[in-house]
Design an enzyme around this catalytic site. Sequence first.
Site, PDB file in Angstrom:
ATOM      1  CE  LYS A 160       0.747  12.449  -7.681  1.00  0.00           C
ATOM      2  NZ  LYS A 160       2.574  11.221  -7.509  1.00  0.00           N
TER       3      LYS A 160
ATOM      4  CE  LYS B 166       7.917  20.912  -9.956  1.00  0.00           C
ATOM      5  NZ  LYS B 166       8.589  19.723 -10.015  1.00  0.00           N
TER       6      LYS B 166
ATOM      7  CE  LYS C  61      11.980  13.997  -6.638  1.00  0.00           C
ATOM      8  NZ  LYS C  61      10.777  14.893  -7.985  1.00  0.00           N
TER       9      LYS C  61
ATOM     10  CB  THR D 247       7.257  15.936 -16.944  1.00  0.00           C
ATOM     11  OG1 THR D 247       6.626  15.445 -16.231  1.00  0.00           O
ATOM     12  CG2 THR D 247       8.598  17.118 -16.819  1.00  0.00           C
TER      13      THR D 247
ATOM     14  CG  ASN E 140       9.267  10.697 -18.747  1.00  0.00           C
ATOM     15  OD1 ASN E 140       9.009  12.338 -19.397  1.00  0.00           O
ATOM     16  ND2 ASN E 140       8.899   9.619 -18.956  1.00  0.00           N
TER      17      ASN E 140
ATOM     18  CB  SER F 292       1.015  13.031 -11.653  1.00  0.00           C
ATOM     19  OG  SER F 292       2.212  12.378 -11.600  1.00  0.00           O
TER      20      SER F 292
HETATM   21  P1  NAD Z   1      15.887   9.886 -16.357  1.00  0.00           P
HETATM   22  O1  NAD Z   1      15.959   9.297 -16.070  1.00  0.00           O
HETATM   23  O2  NAD Z   1      14.436   9.607 -17.765  1.00  0.00           O
HETATM   24  O3  NAD Z   1      16.374  11.171 -18.012  1.00  0.00           O
HETATM   25  C1  NAD Z   1      18.002  12.001 -17.290  1.00  0.00           C
HETATM   26  C2  NAD Z   1      18.501  12.633 -17.985  1.00  0.00           C
HETATM   27  O4  NAD Z   1      19.690  13.077 -17.844  1.00  0.00           O
HETATM   28  C3  NAD Z   1      19.332  11.071 -19.194  1.00  0.00           C
HETATM   29  O5  NAD Z   1      19.352  11.262 -20.718  1.00  0.00           O
HETATM   30  C4  NAD Z   1      20.520  11.089 -18.729  1.00  0.00           C
HETATM   31  O6  NAD Z   1      21.513  10.615 -19.270  1.00  0.00           O
HETATM   32  C5  NAD Z   1      21.029  12.415 -18.234  1.00  0.00           C
HETATM   33  N1  NAD Z   1      22.355  13.439 -17.250  1.00  0.00           N
HETATM   34  C6  NAD Z   1      21.907  12.371 -16.235  1.00  0.00           C
HETATM   35  N2  NAD Z   1      23.147  12.781 -15.619  1.00  0.00           N
HETATM   36  C7  NAD Z   1      23.519  13.803 -16.883  1.00  0.00           C
HETATM   37  C8  NAD Z   1      24.928  14.908 -17.097  1.00  0.00           C
HETATM   38  N3  NAD Z   1      25.420  15.519 -15.456  1.00  0.00           N
HETATM   39  N4  NAD Z   1      24.954  15.459 -17.649  1.00  0.00           N
HETATM   40  C9  NAD Z   1      23.954  15.626 -18.783  1.00  0.00           C
HETATM   41  N5  NAD Z   1      22.823  14.186 -19.300  1.00  0.00           N
HETATM   42  C10 NAD Z   1      22.857  13.528 -18.103  1.00  0.00           C
HETATM   43  O7  NAD Z   1      14.737  11.718 -15.932  1.00  0.00           O
HETATM   44  P2  NAD Z   1      13.474  12.252 -16.003  1.00  0.00           P
HETATM   45  O8  NAD Z   1      12.357  11.462 -15.534  1.00  0.00           O
HETATM   46  O9  NAD Z   1      13.886  12.948 -17.660  1.00  0.00           O
HETATM   47  O10 NAD Z   1      14.047  13.802 -15.416  1.00  0.00           O
HETATM   48  C11 NAD Z   1      14.891  14.743 -15.908  1.00  0.00           C
HETATM   49  C12 NAD Z   1      14.766  15.523 -14.999  1.00  0.00           C
HETATM   50  O11 NAD Z   1      13.028  16.486 -14.995  1.00  0.00           O
HETATM   51  C13 NAD Z   1      14.711  15.521 -13.877  1.00  0.00           C
HETATM   52  O12 NAD Z   1      15.765  16.728 -12.567  1.00  0.00           O
HETATM   53  C14 NAD Z   1      13.785  15.343 -13.158  1.00  0.00           C
HETATM   54  O13 NAD Z   1      13.341  15.715 -11.520  1.00  0.00           O
HETATM   55  C15 NAD Z   1      12.118  16.424 -13.770  1.00  0.00           C
HETATM   56  N6  NAD Z   1      11.527  15.936 -13.377  1.00  0.00           N
HETATM   57  C16 NAD Z   1      11.290  14.652 -13.876  1.00  0.00           C
HETATM   58  C17 NAD Z   1       9.088  14.588 -13.971  1.00  0.00           C
HETATM   59  C18 NAD Z   1       9.285  13.084 -14.844  1.00  0.00           C
HETATM   60  O14 NAD Z   1       8.122  13.597 -14.934  1.00  0.00           O
HETATM   61  N7  NAD Z   1      10.011  12.512 -15.724  1.00  0.00           N
HETATM   62  C19 NAD Z   1       8.839  15.688 -13.629  1.00  0.00           C
HETATM   63  C20 NAD Z   1       9.041  16.409 -13.082  1.00  0.00           C
HETATM   64  C21 NAD Z   1      10.727  17.033 -13.590  1.00  0.00           C
END
Ligand code: NAD
Length: 431
Positions: A77, A101, A113, A197, A228, A356
């Site tokens: 997953k 996790k 992944k 999340t 997100n 999930s």
């Molecule tokens: P997303 O694409 O929705 O948002 C990413 C955000 O980070 C955006 O606002 C983008 O502008 C910003 N960003 C990108 N590069 C940047 C930088 N260099 N400096 C500052 N901001 C920057 O992604 P997300 O789903 O919110 O995921 C964010 C993190 O959370 C990732 O590390 C992801 O692996 C982790 N994560 C996400 C989920 C999920 O359910 N979406 C679950 C577990 C972990």
Amino acid sequence: MSVEVKDGKKEDNILVATLSMIKQAVDLAGLSLEVYEHLRTPMRFVEVAVPVEMEDGSTRVFTGYRCQHNNVFGPYKGGLRYHPDVTTDSIKALSMWMTLKCSLVGVPFGGGKGAIVCDSQNMTHKERERMTRGYVRALGSILGPETDIPAPDVFTDSQVMAWIADEYSSIMREPSFGVVTGKPLAVGGCVGRNEATGRGCYFVAKEAAQAFKIPFEKARIAIQGFGNVGSNAALLFAEKGCPVIAVSDISGGVYNKEGLDILKLIDHVERTGYVKGFPGAGAISNEELLAVECDILIPAALENQITGKNANDVRAKIVVEAANGPTTPEADQILKENDILVVPDILANSGGVTVSYFEWVQNNYGFRWDLATVNRRLEEKMVEAFNMVYSFYCEKCIGSDMRTGAYMYSIQRLAEAMHYRGWLRNGTHRQ
Ligand code: NAD
């Protein structure tokens, strides 16, 4: 030290750092070296070519990856990421974190992944759809509701998941929506998954504040990343009355020491694409955001943001890692010396995989929970996971940090499952 040179820039290699953390946790817990042998290498790593017909009539071939790290607890997953900077090492490390996790939070999944190396934000909707469908055709035989279940990650969303569900169902010649989670509600999604999340991160931050005796409703919050995870977490903090004083995204950051109006900021981002230029707030850089004086700092963007170079500038009392891998090992050491609690990613962002799991269960049984049920069960899981890991860390990890505690706790559970499945020759612990 886990540093590599990429395009002339020094970067922390998150795979090297992760393997070193896993080895350290195995040693500290006195676990068999066979446990480390099983965890250090993914069970399968696949690279595929994904040809896409672009809008101008040309064909571009993108590189896709899927890493299946470990399935001792159940199907692999983990998210699917669209990003130009993806490397094979980062995907392997991200899949390892998923294994840890799922074990930590107690959901019956292994770790995986996937990624496509692309600049998806500069692709059209149709190009993204063709690329996603091509990825599924290339990898369909190793995906499946009982085999490997992708989910959204950076620059992928519920629409991408719906394309995956549709393409996979076509290949299987039957509706098979359980192959992905994070789908839209209309095609078997789960209420509350989109926010899960960020919401899980909020629950964990609340527990951490309580453990650190910080009055939660007055806690000043700074969040790096407003996608997100970051925006949903910000909204929950603001609804609770916590002043969210700084937020940033790839365009830079905004700051207001009285607290930003998060609903208006979300509206601004929907209209303009970025947080910059938000009226009533001062402009700050991403580096400045990490150094803002606050109670809880939430990195919610990408890996390697708090490093040996800037960790001494962090002026938060608690760092809650919503992003995967935002803190390097050097930074961990500095934050520990500065008495800053780091709630590690494998705990802090596990709300996504938890819901999930709820989605997958509902797909398998063909029923639906309401939002109140999903949120209540998520809160129960997150609060339980935080308190188990925090007390384990306080009791067993004197002189160490909470990340080490979380790794030890998670790997012990994995070792037990490996033992019962007959993967270990000489028991779970070192003789
Ligand atoms: P997303 O694409 O929705 O948002 C990413 C955000 O980070 C955006 O606002 C983008 O502008 C910003 N960003 C990108 N590069 C940047 C930088 N260099 N400096 C500052 N901001 C920057 O992604 P997300 O789903 O919110 O995921 C964010 C993190 O959370 C990732 O590390 C992801 O692996 C982790 N994560 C996400 C989920 C999920 O359910 N979406 C679950 C577990 C972990």
